[in-house]
Design a protein around this motif. Sequence first.
Motif, mmCIF file in Angstrom:
data_model
loop_
_atom_site.group_PDB
_atom_site.id
_atom_site.type_symbol
_atom_site.label_atom_id
_atom_site.label_comp_id
_atom_site.label_asym_id
_atom_site.label_seq_id
_atom_site.Cartn_x
_atom_site.Cartn_y
_atom_site.Cartn_z
ATOM 1 N N ILE A 1 0.764 -1.494 0.073
ATOM 2 C CA ILE A 1 -0.310 -0.283 -0.197
ATOM 3 C C ILE A 1 0.850 1.395 -0.525
ATOM 4 O O ILE A 1 0.279 2.699 -0.789
ATOM 5 N N PHE A 2 1.560 1.362 0.955
ATOM 6 C CA PHE A 2 2.923 2.760 0.982
ATOM 7 C C PHE A 2 3.629 2.398 -0.479
ATOM 8 O O PHE A 2 4.070 3.735 -0.628
ATOM 9 N N GLY A 3 4.312 1.544 -1.013
ATOM 10 C CA GLY A 3 4.516 1.711 -2.338
ATOM 11 C C GLY A 3 3.453 2.260 -3.256
ATOM 12 O O GLY A 3 4.457 3.107 -4.367
ATOM 13 N N MET A 4 2.808 1.836 -3.308
ATOM 14 C CA MET A 4 1.678 2.210 -4.585
ATOM 15 C C MET A 4 1.478 3.806 -3.944
ATOM 16 O O MET A 4 1.017 4.508 -5.410
ATOM 17 N N ILE A 5 1.477 4.473 -3.255
ATOM 18 C CA ILE A 5 0.710 5.877 -2.198
ATOM 19 C C ILE A 5 2.726 6.037 -2.837
ATOM 20 O O ILE A 5 2.113 7.627 -3.902
ATOM 21 N N PHE A 6 3.664 5.898 -2.911
ATOM 22 C CA PHE A 6 4.618 6.355 -3.013
ATOM 23 C C PHE A 6 5.184 6.507 -4.468
ATOM 24 O O PHE A 6 5.589 7.560 -4.737
ATOM 25 N N LEU A 7 4.743 5.687 -5.222
ATOM 26 C CA LEU A 7 4.743 5.419 -7.030
ATOM 27 C C LEU A 7 4.447 6.729 -7.254
ATOM 28 O O LEU A 7 4.229 7.182 -8.335
ATOM 29 N N ILE A 8 2.630 6.500 -6.727
ATOM 30 C CA ILE A 8 1.783 7.691 -7.291
ATOM 31 C C ILE A 8 1.916 9.555 -6.899
ATOM 32 O O ILE A 8 1.879 10.034 -8.206
ATOM 33 N N ASP A 9 2.356 9.297 -6.017
ATOM 34 C CA ASP A 9 3.344 10.017 -5.738
ATOM 35 C C ASP A 9 4.480 10.697 -6.372
ATOM 36 O O ASP A 9 4.652 11.527 -7.135
ATOM 37 N N ALA A 10 5.177 10.232 -6.497
ATOM 38 C CA ALA A 10 6.726 9.903 -7.516
ATOM 39 C C ALA A 10 5.985 10.355 -8.783
ATOM 40 O O ALA A 10 6.700 11.261 -9.469
ATOM 41 N N ILE A 11 5.056 9.966 -9.329
ATOM 42 C CA ILE A 11 4.700 10.478 -10.887
ATOM 43 C C ILE A 11 4.022 11.360 -11.011
ATOM 44 O O ILE A 11 4.139 12.413 -11.766
ATOM 45 N N ILE A 12 2.838 11.788 -10.209
ATOM 46 C CA ILE A 12 2.380 13.347 -9.713
ATOM 47 C C ILE A 12 3.961 14.157 -9.953
ATOM 48 O O ILE A 12 3.438 15.591 -10.166
ATOM 49 N N MET A 13 4.534 14.599 -8.731
ATOM 50 C CA MET A 13 5.983 14.774 -8.817
ATOM 51 C C MET A 13 6.728 15.322 -10.339
ATOM 52 O O MET A 13 6.714 16.329 -10.225
ATOM 53 N N ILE A 14 6.210 14.374 -10.869
ATOM 54 C CA ILE A 14 7.325 14.557 -12.098
ATOM 55 C C ILE A 14 6.834 14.935 -13.375
ATOM 56 O O ILE A 14 6.828 16.296 -13.990
ATOM 57 N N ILE A 15 5.136 14.682 -13.203
ATOM 58 C CA ILE A 15 4.611 15.551 -13.913
ATOM 59 C C ILE A 15 4.277 17.207 -13.589
ATOM 60 O O ILE A 15 4.310 17.963 -14.920
ATOM 61 N N TYR A 16 4.185 17.248 -12.719
ATOM 62 C CA TYR A 16 4.262 18.971 -11.582
ATOM 63 C C TYR A 16 5.562 19.080 -12.900
ATOM 64 O O TYR A 16 5.525 20.393 -13.086
#
Length: 122
Positions: free
Chosen positions: A99-114
């Motif tokens: 669960i925490f891995g998925m949250i981290f991955l989603i956060d990283a993708i959002i940060m890259i897009i930003y």
Amino acid sequence: MNFNKKLLSLRKEKGLSQDELGSQLNVSRQTISKWELGETTPEMDKLILISEFFNISLDGLVKGTCSSEVISKVSDISEAKLHTPKKGAYEIILLLTKIFGMIFLIDAIIMIIYFISNGFPT
């Protein structure tokens, strides 16, 4: 099915005479006859002995409609469920890690897009 009919059915199912069942329960043949005719009912200690002898629950014996075979099958299923392994601490930690891995991955993708859309800080 009433208790008296249930007792009669269980006794016949096992192929026992009233005398043989009475011997097993330490009561007379006449007592078994009175129970089966519905003239009297056994006391709690005898009900427990009867339920153990026929391998049926007290509830099934006194007011249920299940035969001893059905009760036996249900208890087999219940025992099987009891023996299924419970999730241990390892499985719980593994689930939380995923669960925490998925949250981290989603956060990283959002940060890259930003950063791609707004530019990287200088």
